[in-house]
Write a protein that holds these residues in place. Structure first.
Motif, PDB file in Angstrom:
ATOM      1  N   GLY A  28     -12.105 -25.688 -44.328  1.00 10.00           N
ATOM      2  CA  GLY A  28     -11.478 -25.592 -43.767  1.00 10.00           C
ATOM      3  C   GLY A  28     -13.731 -24.735 -42.722  1.00 10.00           C
ATOM      4  O   GLY A  28     -13.869 -24.604 -41.636  1.00 10.00           O
ATOM      5  N   ASP A  29     -14.104 -23.997 -43.284  1.00 10.03           N
ATOM      6  CA  ASP A  29     -14.873 -22.442 -43.080  1.00 10.03           C
ATOM      7  C   ASP A  29     -16.268 -24.317 -43.023  1.00 10.03           C
ATOM      8  O   ASP A  29     -17.368 -24.096 -41.918  1.00 10.03           O
ATOM      9  CB  ASP A  29     -15.730 -21.726 -43.648  1.00 10.03           C
ATOM     10  N   THR A  30     -16.753 -24.565 -43.958  1.00  9.71           N
ATOM     11  CA  THR A  30     -17.822 -25.299 -44.396  1.00  9.71           C
ATOM     12  C   THR A  30     -17.963 -26.379 -43.087  1.00  9.71           C
ATOM     13  O   THR A  30     -18.405 -26.805 -42.590  1.00  9.71           O
ATOM     14  CB  THR A  30     -18.453 -25.472 -45.781  1.00  9.71           C
ATOM     15  N   VAL A  80     -25.002 -25.676 -44.160  1.00  7.93           N
ATOM     16  CA  VAL A  80     -23.583 -24.679 -43.341  1.00  7.93           C
ATOM     17  C   VAL A  80     -22.720 -24.375 -44.543  1.00  7.93           C
ATOM     18  O   VAL A  80     -22.264 -24.881 -45.470  1.00  7.93           O
ATOM     19  CB  VAL A  80     -23.106 -24.983 -42.186  1.00  7.93           C
ATOM     20  N   ASP A  81     -22.791 -22.550 -44.361  1.00  6.02           N
ATOM     21  CA  ASP A  81     -21.947 -21.974 -45.737  1.00  6.02           C
ATOM     22  C   ASP A  81     -21.517 -22.118 -47.354  1.00  6.02           C
ATOM     23  O   ASP A  81     -21.056 -22.691 -48.142  1.00  6.02           O
ATOM     24  CB  ASP A  81     -20.199 -22.566 -45.575  1.00  6.02           C
ATOM     25  N   ILE A  82     -23.163 -22.513 -47.711  1.00  6.09           N
ATOM     26  CA  ILE A  82     -23.474 -22.911 -48.955  1.00  6.09           C
ATOM     27  C   ILE A  82     -24.680 -21.865 -49.439  1.00  6.09           C
ATOM     28  O   ILE A  82     -26.167 -21.536 -48.977  1.00  6.09           O
ATOM     29  CB  ILE A  82     -24.750 -24.115 -48.965  1.00  6.09           C
ATOM     30  N   ASP A 105     -25.504 -19.189 -43.210  1.00  5.14           N
ATOM     31  CA  ASP A 105     -24.099 -18.476 -43.876  1.00  5.14           C
ATOM     32  C   ASP A 105     -23.666 -17.024 -43.507  1.00  5.14           C
ATOM     33  O   ASP A 105     -24.226 -16.443 -43.343  1.00  5.14           O
ATOM     34  CB  ASP A 105     -24.651 -18.862 -45.678  1.00  5.14           C
ATOM     35  N   HIS A 106     -22.921 -16.873 -44.492  1.00  2.98           N
ATOM     36  CA  HIS A 106     -22.182 -15.804 -44.117  1.00  2.98           C
ATOM     37  C   HIS A 106     -21.842 -14.849 -45.707  1.00  2.98           C
ATOM     38  O   HIS A 106     -21.008 -14.017 -45.360  1.00  2.98           O
ATOM     39  CB  HIS A 106     -20.780 -15.321 -43.581  1.00  2.98           C
ATOM     40  N   HIS A 107     -21.844 -15.221 -46.593  1.00  5.84           N
ATOM     41  CA  HIS A 107     -21.967 -15.041 -47.725  1.00  5.84           C
ATOM     42  C   HIS A 107     -23.564 -13.800 -48.601  1.00  5.84           C
ATOM     43  O   HIS A 107     -24.206 -14.077 -48.448  1.00  5.84           O
ATOM     44  CB  HIS A 107     -21.800 -15.699 -48.868  1.00  5.84           C
ATOM     45  N   LEU A 108     -23.101 -12.864 -48.783  1.00  2.00           N
ATOM     46  CA  LEU A 108     -24.059 -11.671 -48.888  1.00  2.00           C
ATOM     47  C   LEU A 108     -24.637 -12.268 -50.002  1.00  2.00           C
ATOM     48  O   LEU A 108     -26.043 -11.775 -50.506  1.00  2.00           O
ATOM     49  CB  LEU A 108     -24.316 -10.537 -48.760  1.00  2.00           C
ATOM     50  N   ALA A 124     -16.581 -15.628 -40.980  1.00  2.00           N
ATOM     51  CA  ALA A 124     -16.619 -16.597 -41.743  1.00  2.00           C
ATOM     52  C   ALA A 124     -18.331 -17.378 -41.119  1.00  2.00           C
ATOM     53  O   ALA A 124     -18.810 -16.117 -40.302  1.00  2.00           O
ATOM     54  CB  ALA A 124     -15.782 -17.650 -40.938  1.00  2.00           C
ATOM     55  N   THR A 125     -18.679 -18.519 -41.803  1.00  3.19           N
ATOM     56  CA  THR A 125     -20.081 -18.940 -41.040  1.00  3.19           C
ATOM     57  C   THR A 125     -19.535 -19.470 -40.032  1.00  3.19           C
ATOM     58  O   THR A 125     -20.425 -19.471 -38.857  1.00  3.19           O
ATOM     59  CB  THR A 125     -20.533 -20.340 -42.194  1.00  3.19           C
ATOM     60  N   ALA A 126     -18.744 -20.183 -39.372  1.00  2.00           N
ATOM     61  CA  ALA A 126     -18.200 -20.636 -38.432  1.00  2.00           C
ATOM     62  C   ALA A 126     -18.239 -19.586 -37.102  1.00  2.00           C
ATOM     63  O   ALA A 126     -18.730 -19.315 -35.979  1.00  2.00           O
ATOM     64  CB  ALA A 126     -16.962 -20.824 -38.317  1.00  2.00           C
ATOM     65  N   THR A 154      -9.781 -20.291 -41.571  1.00  2.00           N
ATOM     66  CA  THR A 154      -9.270 -20.567 -43.465  1.00  2.00           C
ATOM     67  C   THR A 154     -10.207 -19.650 -44.140  1.00  2.00           C
ATOM     68  O   THR A 154      -9.545 -18.763 -44.694  1.00  2.00           O
ATOM     69  CB  THR A 154     -10.910 -21.825 -43.283  1.00  2.00           C
ATOM     70  N   ASP A 155     -11.295 -18.906 -43.036  1.00  4.44           N
ATOM     71  CA  ASP A 155     -12.083 -17.712 -44.972  1.00  4.44           C
ATOM     72  C   ASP A 155     -10.711 -16.709 -44.225  1.00  4.44           C
ATOM     73  O   ASP A 155     -11.884 -15.631 -44.814  1.00  4.44           O
ATOM     74  CB  ASP A 155     -13.288 -17.396 -43.949  1.00  4.44           C
ATOM     75  N   THR A 156     -10.689 -16.675 -43.225  1.00  2.00           N
ATOM     76  CA  THR A 156     -10.141 -15.087 -43.106  1.00  2.00           C
ATOM     77  C   THR A 156      -8.145 -15.092 -43.413  1.00  2.00           C
ATOM     78  O   THR A 156      -7.248 -14.300 -43.542  1.00  2.00           O
ATOM     79  CB  THR A 156      -9.901 -14.460 -41.959  1.00  2.00           C
TER      80      THR A 156
HETATM   81 MN   LIG Z   1     -17.417 -19.480 -45.478  1.00  2.00          MN
END
Ligand SMILES: [Mn+2]
Length: 315
Positions: A28-30, A80-82, A105-108, A124-126, A154-156
């Protein structure tokens, strides 16, 4: 090159048409991020198409309501989100892996593959797409709000996980005011389960074993279980959160057999255990509380290697 949100807006301004890439086994985030961006770009008179290496499950169809997603000619590619080009999926990595102009993205743990990369540690990336849409000066309508809300919910884990911040709630509240269809999103994402999924969950739960005084739990899912339950990858997004739900479990591990025989591992932890650190030992990554990696060996050896890594953390 790492860039700011302002740079992202400036780059988007240079082009009129975009291909928007989502990660394999889309969630759902991507997808929420991609369709929010697509709908926002439309408001600027720009065209785009959202694509995925894998089939997009039908339960997400509310995300593309009111917008067509026809094939277009594009000038630039946005991901996005990758967090890693491998997550594009095998085919897409081969085609687009070194042609991405902008990654959001939001992944460190993000490993740079795009020409320009914006990573901000949000839930989330969103949430980063929300920031970008504001930066672009685009009015958020109910369609865009629903897509962003879907990504954040989704991501939370529906605002349950520890990555949820006061800001997450403030933005979610604003999205509700803008007409986000939160009841539909939450029902589809968190309430509704197919009978086949529930059968799979039942089989998976039967494999749960606990270790280290019940602090670690491992569950596995095989391709045989997918066949027997008539379930599929696309409907088991949330299954990786099950082992951590067991009382006392601090490190919950789900090992999922892929069609090619490899094992996809998802780790969910509670503080202070770092899921990304454990997964990094095996070439994976993610967030502190949720991360993943992959093994190409037997199920038994996969579990053995994981338990050894967990043991070093837990003691
Ligand atoms: Mn995500």
């Amino acid at each position: 090159m790492r860039i700011t949100l302002k740079d992202c807006a400036e780059i988007i301004g240079r082009y009129n048409s975009f291909l928007i890439l989502t990660h394999a086994s889309p969630d759902g985030d991507t997808l929420g991020s991609a369709f929010a961006l697509k709908k926002a770009l439309e408001k600027l008179g720009k065209t785009s198409q959202v694509v995925c290496n894998d089939e997009i499950p039908q339960k997400y169809s509310f995300l593309w309501e009111g917008t067509d997603n026809d094939e277009i000619k594009y000038e630039a590619i946005i991901a996005v989100d990758i967090a890693d080009r491998n997550l594009l999926g095998e085919k897409f990595n081969g085609i687009y892996g070194d042609r991405v102009m902008l990654a959001i993205d939001h992944h460190l743990s993000h490993r740079d593959y795009a020409e320009n990369t914006y990573v901000c540690d949000k839930a989330a990336t969103a949430e980063n797409i929300y920031g970008l849409i504001n930066e672009l000066g685009i009015e958020i309508d109910s369609g865009i709000a629903t897509c962003i809300y879907c990504g954040m919910a989704t991501d939370t884990g529906c605002f349950l996980f520890t990555n949820t911040t006061p800001d997450t709630h403030r933005i979610a509240a604003e999205l509700m005011e803008k007409g986000a269809d939160f009841a539909i999103v939450n029902k589809k994402m968190f309430e509704t389960k197919t009978m086949s999924y529930l059968k799979l969950e039942q089989m998976a739960l039967a494999t749960v074993q606990t270790y280290f005084d019940g602090k670690c739990a491992i569950m596995h899912i095989t391709q045989d279980m997918f066949r027997e339950s008539n379930s599929n990858e696309g409907e088991c997004d949330g299954i990786a959160s099950l082992p951590r739900k067991i009382e006392g479990v601090q490190i919950g591990i789900t090992v999922r057999e892929k069609p090619n025989g490899a094992f996809k591992v998802s780790i969910r932890t509670v503080e202070p255990y770092d899921a990304a650190k454990i997964c990094a030992l095996f070439g994976g990554g993610g967030h502190n509380r949720a991360a993943g990696c992959e093994f190409i060996c037997s199920l038994e050896d996969t579990k053995k290697a994981l338990l050894k890594a967990v043991e070093a953390e837990i003691i």
